[in-house]
Enzyme design. Sequence first.
Site, short mmCIF file in Angstrom:
data_model
loop_
_atom_site.label_atom_id
_atom_site.label_comp_id
_atom_site.label_asym_id
_atom_site.label_seq_id
_atom_site.Cartn_x
_atom_site.Cartn_y
_atom_site.Cartn_z
CE LYS A 79 -3.69 2.17 2.64
NZ LYS A 79 -4.40 2.34 3.77
CE LYS B 55 -5.83 1.78 -0.59
NZ LYS B 55 -6.49 1.79 0.56
C1 PBG Z 1 -7.47 3.29 5.43
C2 PBG Z 1 -7.61 3.22 3.97
C3 PBG Z 1 -7.57 4.01 2.80
C4 PBG Z 1 -8.00 3.56 1.78
C5 PBG Z 1 -8.37 2.33 2.01
N1 PBG Z 1 -8.20 2.15 3.31
C6 PBG Z 1 -7.04 5.64 3.11
C7 PBG Z 1 -5.66 5.95 3.44
O1 PBG Z 1 -4.83 5.15 3.48
O2 PBG Z 1 -5.41 7.18 3.64
C8 PBG Z 1 -8.13 4.38 0.48
C9 PBG Z 1 -8.92 3.99 -0.62
C10 PBG Z 1 -9.45 4.83 -1.61
O3 PBG Z 1 -8.78 5.76 -1.95
O4 PBG Z 1 -10.34 4.47 -2.34
N2 PBG Z 1 -6.39 3.35 5.77
#
Ligand code: PBG
Length: 337
Positions: free
Chosen positions: A205, A258
């Site tokens: 991520k 992601k």
């Molecule tokens: C929570 C999380 C996030 C997303 C999914 N889980 C946001 C972040 O890390 O700030 C992003 C999903 C999206 O942008 O569609 N940690």
Amino acid sequence: MQAAVYAQFPVYRPRRLRQSPALRRLVAETRLSAQALVLPLFVRSGRKLRRAVSAMPGVAQLSPDEAVRDATRAFSAGVQAVLLFGIPDRKDTRASGAYAPQGIVQQTVRLLKKELPNLIVITDVCLCEYMSHGHCGLVRQRGHQMRVLNDPTLKLLAQTALSHAEAGADIVAPSDMMDGRVAAIRQRLDREGFTHTPIMSYAAKFASAFYGPFRQAAESAPRFGDRRSYQMDPANAREALREVALDLAEGADIVMVKPALAYLDIVYRVKTEFGYPTAAYAVSAEYSMIKAAAAQGWIDERAILLESLLSMRRAGADIVITYAAVELAQWLKEGLG
Ligand code: PBG
């Protein structure tokens, strides 16, 4: 030059197999199916509540009853799975809403599993939506210095995952990026008898600007600082492989990359290197950009969404998480794509 190359391959004519839609379908290397899609849903308390998220046209924060409605629609279109994010009534510095037995996600999971027993309910396991400061872990602040505390956070994440499993979640999906959280969650689930509950880890991520609209939808923008001390540097691909290797060693069943479209090289490498079930998350800005350009009449929304999905699957994603899951499933049903 052209002629010389052609002379080496006198009989192979790639165009032979591109003459009709039927022929193209016959030899297509990648095929799309609604079964690969996961629809994210944002839930908050209330009844008959749909609060539109302005940065994500077509997406709304939903009360549990409305979440059942949207999930039913998705399920009939062929989408088998939803991914739940919760927006609590109150936030604090211990994220108590995340693991409260009557928390919003826990309530919604129970309702969804009752109304749609065959729907796969995946829960996002993170603390940011429940923390008053918006970070994904416990924070220690000294003057201007702030630190996200890795190890003390693990217990809360494991508690959150357990409460989701107890409510009936089919898969838990930790998205916090603390080190060691997959192991902590696996141990806790196993100890409490949830040995069958799979973990889909947000393994690679990246600290991405593509999450912008989501933070409005989930009301989870950090109040200070950013997430770069725990999310990955977009410059690093080999590090992503190490993160994935660690999560798999700790017991992850499905690994996720992601964002998706800007990180297809990572999806490809993760799938080729490990061969595990791999998910790609087409995140909020990927969706919002397409919606915005389509609203201007600048792009063909359907064609762009289908081609994006195809590219993610071609790169190696078995599962695609997308806010456009329902539209995509409907188009696939109509034989498009
Ligand atoms: C929570 C999380 C996030 C997303 C999914 N889980 C946001 C972040 O890390 O700030 C992003 C999903 C999206 O942008 O569609 N940690």
